[in-house]
Scaffold this active site. Structure first.
Site, PDB file in Angstrom:
ATOM      1  N   LYS A 100       0.866  -1.193   0.000  1.00  0.00           N
ATOM      2  CA  LYS A 100       0.000   0.000   0.000  1.00  0.00           C
ATOM      3  C   LYS A 100       0.889   1.225   0.000  1.00  0.00           C
ATOM      4  O   LYS A 100       2.061   1.142   0.374  1.00  0.00           O
ATOM      5  CB  LYS A 100      -0.874   0.015   1.256  1.00  0.00           C
ATOM      6  CG  LYS A 100      -2.109   0.860   1.120  1.00  0.00           C
ATOM      7  CD  LYS A 100      -3.223   0.086   0.456  1.00  0.00           C
ATOM      8  CE  LYS A 100      -4.500   0.862   0.401  1.00  0.00           C
ATOM      9  NZ  LYS A 100      -5.618  -0.022   0.037  1.00  0.00           N
TER      10      LYS A 100
HETATM   11  P1  NAD Z   1     -12.945   7.773  -3.063  1.00  0.00           P
HETATM   12  O1  NAD Z   1     -11.882   8.792  -2.948  1.00  0.00           O
HETATM   13  O2  NAD Z   1     -13.521   7.490  -4.391  1.00  0.00           O
HETATM   14  O3  NAD Z   1     -14.165   8.184  -2.084  1.00  0.00           O
HETATM   15  C1  NAD Z   1     -13.974   8.462  -0.743  1.00  0.00           C
HETATM   16  C2  NAD Z   1     -15.296   8.891  -0.135  1.00  0.00           C
HETATM   17  O4  NAD Z   1     -15.112   9.060   1.273  1.00  0.00           O
HETATM   18  C3  NAD Z   1     -15.824  10.216  -0.676  1.00  0.00           C
HETATM   19  O5  NAD Z   1     -17.226  10.135  -0.843  1.00  0.00           O
HETATM   20  C4  NAD Z   1     -15.499  11.197   0.448  1.00  0.00           C
HETATM   21  O6  NAD Z   1     -16.395  12.291   0.514  1.00  0.00           O
HETATM   22  C5  NAD Z   1     -15.673  10.302   1.665  1.00  0.00           C
HETATM   23  N1  NAD Z   1     -14.988  10.834   2.839  1.00  0.00           N
HETATM   24  C6  NAD Z   1     -13.702  11.279   2.934  1.00  0.00           C
HETATM   25  N2  NAD Z   1     -13.462  11.739   4.171  1.00  0.00           N
HETATM   26  C7  NAD Z   1     -14.615  11.574   4.869  1.00  0.00           C
HETATM   27  C8  NAD Z   1     -15.007  11.882   6.186  1.00  0.00           C
HETATM   28  N3  NAD Z   1     -14.163  12.453   7.041  1.00  0.00           N
HETATM   29  N4  NAD Z   1     -16.289  11.584   6.576  1.00  0.00           N
HETATM   30  C9  NAD Z   1     -17.154  11.019   5.710  1.00  0.00           C
HETATM   31  N5  NAD Z   1     -16.829  10.716   4.434  1.00  0.00           N
HETATM   32  C10 NAD Z   1     -15.585  11.000   4.021  1.00  0.00           C
HETATM   33  O7  NAD Z   1     -12.368   6.449  -2.378  1.00  0.00           O
HETATM   34  P2  NAD Z   1     -12.801   4.939  -2.622  1.00  0.00           P
HETATM   35  O8  NAD Z   1     -11.900   4.364  -3.645  1.00  0.00           O
HETATM   36  O9  NAD Z   1     -14.281   4.863  -2.779  1.00  0.00           O
HETATM   37  O10 NAD Z   1     -12.362   4.274  -1.227  1.00  0.00           O
HETATM   38  C11 NAD Z   1     -13.213   4.308  -0.084  1.00  0.00           C
HETATM   39  C12 NAD Z   1     -12.735   3.268   0.922  1.00  0.00           C
HETATM   40  O11 NAD Z   1     -12.765   1.983   0.308  1.00  0.00           O
HETATM   41  C13 NAD Z   1     -11.300   3.444   1.421  1.00  0.00           C
HETATM   42  O12 NAD Z   1     -11.223   3.028   2.755  1.00  0.00           O
HETATM   43  C14 NAD Z   1     -10.510   2.502   0.536  1.00  0.00           C
HETATM   44  O13 NAD Z   1      -9.299   2.094   1.133  1.00  0.00           O
HETATM   45  C15 NAD Z   1     -11.486   1.367   0.415  1.00  0.00           C
HETATM   46  N6  NAD Z   1     -11.270   0.492  -0.739  1.00  0.00           N
HETATM   47  C16 NAD Z   1     -11.279   0.999  -2.013  1.00  0.00           C
HETATM   48  C17 NAD Z   1     -11.106   0.132  -3.087  1.00  0.00           C
HETATM   49  C18 NAD Z   1     -11.200   0.613  -4.513  1.00  0.00           C
HETATM   50  O14 NAD Z   1     -11.217  -0.238  -5.416  1.00  0.00           O
HETATM   51  N7  NAD Z   1     -11.294   1.904  -4.777  1.00  0.00           N
HETATM   52  C19 NAD Z   1     -10.892  -1.236  -2.868  1.00  0.00           C
HETATM   53  C20 NAD Z   1     -10.900  -1.718  -1.548  1.00  0.00           C
HETATM   54  C21 NAD Z   1     -11.098  -0.825  -0.512  1.00  0.00           C
END
Ligand code: NAD
Length: 416
Positions: A100
């Site tokens: 990561k």
């Molecule tokens: P992203 O950047 O597309 O979206 C993040 C979201 O979180 C946004 O809607 C943002 O407004 C919200 N956010 C940020 N800070 C916040 C806060 N303080 N309070 C409430 N909401 C808040 O990111 P993503 O890719 O959707 O990832 C989201 C989560 O999923 C992360 O924990 C990431 O590690 C995990 N994840 C993502 C993937 C992937 O394929 N993108 C895979 C596995 C896990």
């Protein structure tokens, strides 16, 4: 977050009866890289950032994990998330280890040109330790297909055409059908199995979601398509709720333009943090880690928590959920759909071959279902919660691979 991931690791290590040396070998990262990134700023000065890549384990294959652009990024967060990737790739049994990383920055304050320069400079500094057979980054918080395309291009300028160096690329640039929605689809599949376990169904199910980025938005759409109602969504700027169910397609269009759910007129506004304790059947944290704590866990009203985000639940909150009989589907199972389809993308890239969307969906469904059933079987046979069972499955597979690649026997591994 590092302390929390170590806590969950040790809880499973007890069940596996792993001894001190075995734990040390499995816990310690393989390599930690920290680089300085200095780039031109739009105002004629310079931007200065620190980038990280933590490579946790490669005993089961090249290391795999996302890149995050966020002010919280540091070496400890990256180490915790890298270890989760190691256990996650093992839980879904794909041929990868875990890594990561990211850049400590606030993308909201950077132009696209600045982000582009930061990305290329970061890749220039870590290019020797990433690669299709070494370590393959992917999107995470605040990174997307466009950024993955820049990474592929920068790496390829040094090493020749290398689409397999990164996944989550745009479809027209050697990306895969179904990758963008894959994590959300995996969350929906995990929830489908959890509902069966709880003798519940999607029809009329009330779901609250924190985060409406890549994962939260696709999970919401796919779950709503099954007949559930998305009754509340909160993000970093605000929340919007509708007891009849939000129009997820329209909310998605709003967020594309406004980069937040706040202000959407298809529901009423509320204070974003309240989404975690919303009156609902299912809670999906899909934003950042450490949001479910001992302070708010007792007020959580959902019967099922599906961890779409990485590390959203602290150990104290986990304990409270266990006592309240709330079923928690842990991150290393629930959000593994993303890395699974990343694997399909990488497999297509190295074979220079394309799979149809239907094949991706079917193989993802089978992979998630097998992983869910494997974890549920361990939970039953060892009488532990789903998180501990998932860690037992993942750590056990990595431990066996580690032993088989060395002259360590299982007895030696256990004895120290
Ligand atoms: P992203 O950047 O597309 O979206 C993040 C979201 O979180 C946004 O809607 C943002 O407004 C919200 N956010 C940020 N800070 C916040 C806060 N303080 N309070 C409430 N909401 C808040 O990111 P993503 O890719 O959707 O990832 C989201 C989560 O999923 C992360 O924990 C990431 O590690 C995990 N994840 C993502 C993937 C992937 O394929 N993108 C895979 C596995 C896990």
């Amino acid at each position: 977050m590092l302390e929390e991931s170590k806590y969950y690791f040790n809880k499973a290590a007890e069940v596996l009866e792993l001894q001190t040396l075995g734990r040390k070998i499995l816990e310690t990262p393989f390599r930690v890289v920290k680089v300085e990134i200095v780039t031109d700023a739009d105002d004629g000065t310079f931007n200065h950032h620190i980038g990280f890549r933590v490579q946790h384990d490669n005993s089961r294959g090249p290391m795999k994990g996302g890149l995050r652009y966020h002010p919280s990024v540091d070496e400890y967060e990256a180490e915790a998330l890298a270890s989760l990737m190691t256990w996650k790739t093992a839980v879904v049994n794909i041929p990868y280890g875990g890594a990561k990383g990211g850049v400590n920055c606030d993308p909201e304050k950077l132009s696209e040109k600045e982000l582009h320069d930061i990305t290329r400079t970061f890749v220039g500094h870590i290019k020797e330790v990433i690669g299709p057979k070494l370590d393959i980054p992917a999107p995470d918080v605040n990174t997307n297909a466009k950024i993955m395309g820049w990474i592929m291009d920068e790496y390829s300028q040094h090493y020749g055409f290398s689409p397999g160096v990164v996944t989550g690329k745009p479809l027209h640039l050697f990306g895969s059908e179904g990758r963008e929605e894959a994590t959300g689809r995996g969350v929906m599949i995990a929830l489908e199995h959890a509902l069966k376990d709880k003798k519940m169904s999607f029809e009329g199910l009330r779901v609250a979601v924190q985060g409406f980025g890549n994962v939260g938005s696709h999970a919401s759409r796919l779950i709503a398509e099954k007949g559930a109602k998305i009754v509340a969504v909160g993000d970093h700027k605000g929340g919007v709720q509708n007891p009849e169910g939000l129009d997820v397609e329209k909310l998605g269009e709003w967020v594309k333009k406004n980069r937040t759910v706040a202000g959407f007129d298809g529901g009423d506004a509320f204070e974003s943090t309240e989404v975690l304790t919303w009156d609902c059947d299912v809670l999906i944290p899909a934003a950042l880690g450490g949001v479910l704590t001992k302070e708010n866990a007792k007020d959580v009203r959902a019967k099922i928590v599906v961890e779409a985000a990485n590390g959203p639940t602290t150990p104290e909150a986990d304990e409270i959920f266990f006592k309240k009989d709330i079923l928690v589907i842990p991150d290393i199972l629930a959000n593994a759909g993303g890395v699974t389809v990343s694997y399909f993308e990488w497999a297509q890239n190295i074979q220079q071959f394309r799979w149809e969307l239907e094949r991706i969906k079917n193989e993802l469904y089978q992979t998630m279902t097998k992983a869910y059933n494997d974890v549920a079987d361990i939970a039953k046979s060892k009488n532990v919660d789903m998180r501990t069972a998932a860690f037992v499955l993942g750590i056990g597979r990595v431990a066996r691979a580690t032993m088989s690649r060395t002259h360590m026997s299982s007895a030696q591994f256990d004895e120290y």
